[in-house]
Scaffold this motif. Structure first.
Motif, short mmCIF file in Angstrom:
data_model
loop_
_atom_site.label_atom_id
_atom_site.label_comp_id
_atom_site.label_asym_id
_atom_site.label_seq_id
_atom_site.Cartn_x
_atom_site.Cartn_y
_atom_site.Cartn_z
N ILE A 102 -13.66 -1.49 20.04
CA ILE A 102 -14.07 -2.84 20.42
C ILE A 102 -15.44 -2.73 21.07
CG2 ILE A 102 -13.62 -4.79 21.95
CD1 ILE A 102 -10.74 -4.56 21.31
N ARG A 103 -16.39 -3.47 20.50
CA ARG A 103 -17.74 -3.53 21.07
C ARG A 103 -18.01 -4.99 21.39
NH1 ARG A 103 -20.88 -0.84 16.34
NH2 ARG A 103 -19.35 0.76 15.90
N GLY A 104 -18.19 -5.27 22.66
CA GLY A 104 -18.39 -6.65 23.08
C GLY A 104 -17.16 -7.48 22.77
N ALA A 105 -17.34 -8.53 21.97
CA ALA A 105 -16.22 -9.38 21.60
C ALA A 105 -15.82 -9.19 20.14
CB ALA A 105 -16.58 -10.84 21.84
N THR A 106 -16.25 -8.06 19.55
CA THR A 106 -15.94 -7.79 18.15
C THR A 106 -15.05 -6.56 18.03
OG1 THR A 106 -18.07 -8.71 17.49
CG2 THR A 106 -16.93 -7.35 15.87
N ALA A 107 -13.97 -6.73 17.29
CA ALA A 107 -13.06 -5.62 17.03
C ALA A 107 -13.48 -4.97 15.72
CB ALA A 107 -11.63 -6.12 16.95
N TYR A 108 -13.65 -3.68 15.73
CA TYR A 108 -13.97 -2.94 14.51
C TYR A 108 -12.65 -2.37 13.98
CZ TYR A 108 -18.84 -3.66 15.37
OH TYR A 108 -20.06 -4.26 15.54
N VAL A 109 -12.33 -2.79 12.76
CA VAL A 109 -11.00 -2.55 12.23
C VAL A 109 -11.04 -1.79 10.91
CG1 VAL A 109 -10.05 -4.58 13.37
CG2 VAL A 109 -10.97 -4.79 11.07
N HIS A 110 -9.89 -1.27 10.54
CA HIS A 110 -9.70 -0.60 9.27
C HIS A 110 -8.35 -1.01 8.73
CE1 HIS A 110 -9.36 2.67 6.32
NE2 HIS A 110 -10.68 2.73 6.41
N PRO A 111 -8.25 -1.26 7.41
CA PRO A 111 -6.96 -1.70 6.87
C PRO A 111 -5.90 -0.60 7.01
CG PRO A 111 -8.65 -1.57 5.14
CD PRO A 111 -9.29 -1.20 6.41
N VAL A 112 -4.68 -1.05 7.25
CA VAL A 112 -3.54 -0.14 7.34
C VAL A 112 -3.04 0.09 5.92
CG1 VAL A 112 -1.21 0.16 8.21
CG2 VAL A 112 -2.93 -0.95 9.63
N PRO A 113 -2.97 1.35 5.48
CA PRO A 113 -2.50 1.60 4.12
C PRO A 113 -1.03 1.18 3.97
CG PRO A 113 -2.97 3.67 5.26
CD PRO A 113 -3.32 2.57 6.19
N THR A 114 -0.71 0.63 2.82
CA THR A 114 0.67 0.21 2.53
C THR A 114 1.16 0.94 1.30
OG1 THR A 114 -0.11 -1.63 1.19
CG2 THR A 114 0.33 -2.08 3.51
N GLN A 119 -3.99 -0.95 18.31
CA GLN A 119 -3.02 -1.98 17.94
C GLN A 119 -3.34 -2.54 16.56
OE1 GLN A 119 -2.21 -5.04 20.73
NE2 GLN A 119 -1.74 -3.64 22.39
N ARG A 120 -2.34 -3.21 16.02
CA ARG A 120 -2.51 -3.79 14.68
C ARG A 120 -2.63 -5.30 14.78
NH1 ARG A 120 1.26 -0.17 10.69
NH2 ARG A 120 0.27 1.79 11.26
N GLY A 121 -3.41 -5.85 13.87
CA GLY A 121 -3.60 -7.28 13.79
C GLY A 121 -3.57 -7.73 12.33
N VAL A 122 -3.65 -9.03 12.12
CA VAL A 122 -3.63 -9.60 10.78
C VAL A 122 -4.94 -10.36 10.56
CG1 VAL A 122 -2.44 -11.21 9.23
CG2 VAL A 122 -1.12 -9.80 10.81
N VAL A 123 -5.54 -10.13 9.42
CA VAL A 123 -6.81 -10.78 9.08
C VAL A 123 -6.55 -12.26 8.80
CG1 VAL A 123 -8.74 -10.82 7.46
CG2 VAL A 123 -7.72 -8.64 8.15
N THR A 124 -7.32 -13.14 9.44
CA THR A 124 -7.20 -14.58 9.18
C THR A 124 -8.39 -15.11 8.39
OG1 THR A 124 -8.20 -15.11 11.31
CG2 THR A 124 -5.79 -14.98 11.24
N GLU A 125 -9.56 -14.47 8.51
CA GLU A 125 -10.74 -14.80 7.70
C GLU A 125 -11.29 -13.51 7.12
OE1 GLU A 125 -13.86 -16.88 9.71
OE2 GLU A 125 -12.48 -18.32 10.62
N VAL A 182 -4.52 -4.81 9.76
CA VAL A 182 -5.58 -3.89 10.13
C VAL A 182 -5.25 -3.24 11.47
CG1 VAL A 182 -7.41 -5.08 8.88
CG2 VAL A 182 -6.89 -5.77 11.22
N GLU A 183 -5.89 -2.10 11.68
CA GLU A 183 -5.74 -1.40 12.96
C GLU A 183 -7.10 -1.39 13.65
OE1 GLU A 183 -4.49 2.98 14.74
OE2 GLU A 183 -4.15 2.52 12.63
N VAL A 184 -7.09 -1.64 14.94
CA VAL A 184 -8.32 -1.68 15.72
C VAL A 184 -8.74 -0.25 16.06
CG1 VAL A 184 -9.41 -2.49 17.83
CG2 VAL A 184 -7.72 -3.92 16.68
N PHE A 185 -9.95 0.11 15.63
CA PHE A 185 -10.49 1.43 15.93
C PHE A 185 -11.39 1.42 17.15
CE2 PHE A 185 -10.27 3.84 11.61
CZ PHE A 185 -8.91 3.69 11.61
#
Length: 153
Positions: free
Chosen positions: A138-150, A93-99, A133-136
């Protein structure tokens, strides 16, 4: 015996009914396909076709049902939707970076209506707030993400 010669369709109907009942016990979708072939033989008999024509139509319809219809039905019955539960359903899934996200300092993303801690999947990246970003993983409570190219305008 003369009645049977004039009413061959009734024998086909009885055969179709018997195959239909037997299918309820076997549940392998073979006998029901043969029952459809018997119904085709019955229709041929009702239209006045000779016995050999009835047999050929019944056999042809049965083989066609077994070869063309049954595999699709079996595939649909044995497949189902992918059931992903828990954190696994967020992968992809995709998310938006807030920090801001860096490899040294995890940031935050909004993902599926919730705020998650996030780290870059590629440790060399820094991801700025507002990026998608796209979630690649999830380990514990941390999502490991990569930016979605635009596409740059």
């Amino acid at each position: 015996m003369d009645w049977l010669g004039d009413n061959q369709w009734a024998a086909w109907l009885a055969l179709a009914a018997a195959l239909g009942v037997a299918e309820m016990f076997s549940l392998d979708l073979i006998l029901i396909m043969l029952a459809v072939g018997a119904m085709a033989g019955m229709l041929t008999g009702l239209l006045g076709g000779a016995l050999i024509l009835q047999v050929l139509v019944a056999a042809g319809a049965s083989v066609a049902m077994l070869a063309l219809v049954r595999p699709n039905i079996v595939k649909r019955l044995h497949s189902g939707p992918d059931l992903r539960l828990g954190h696994g359903k967020l992968v992809g899934q995709r998310g938006v970076v807030t920090e801001r996200i860096t490899s040294l300092e995890p940031g935050r993303i909004r993902l599926a209506g919730e705020i998650w801690s996030a780290a870059p999947y590629d440790e060399e990246l820094t991801i700025a707030p507002g990026e998608t970003v796209e979630v690649f993983e999830i380990r514990g409570a941390t999502a490991y993400v990569h930016p979605v190219p635009t596409l740059e305008s």
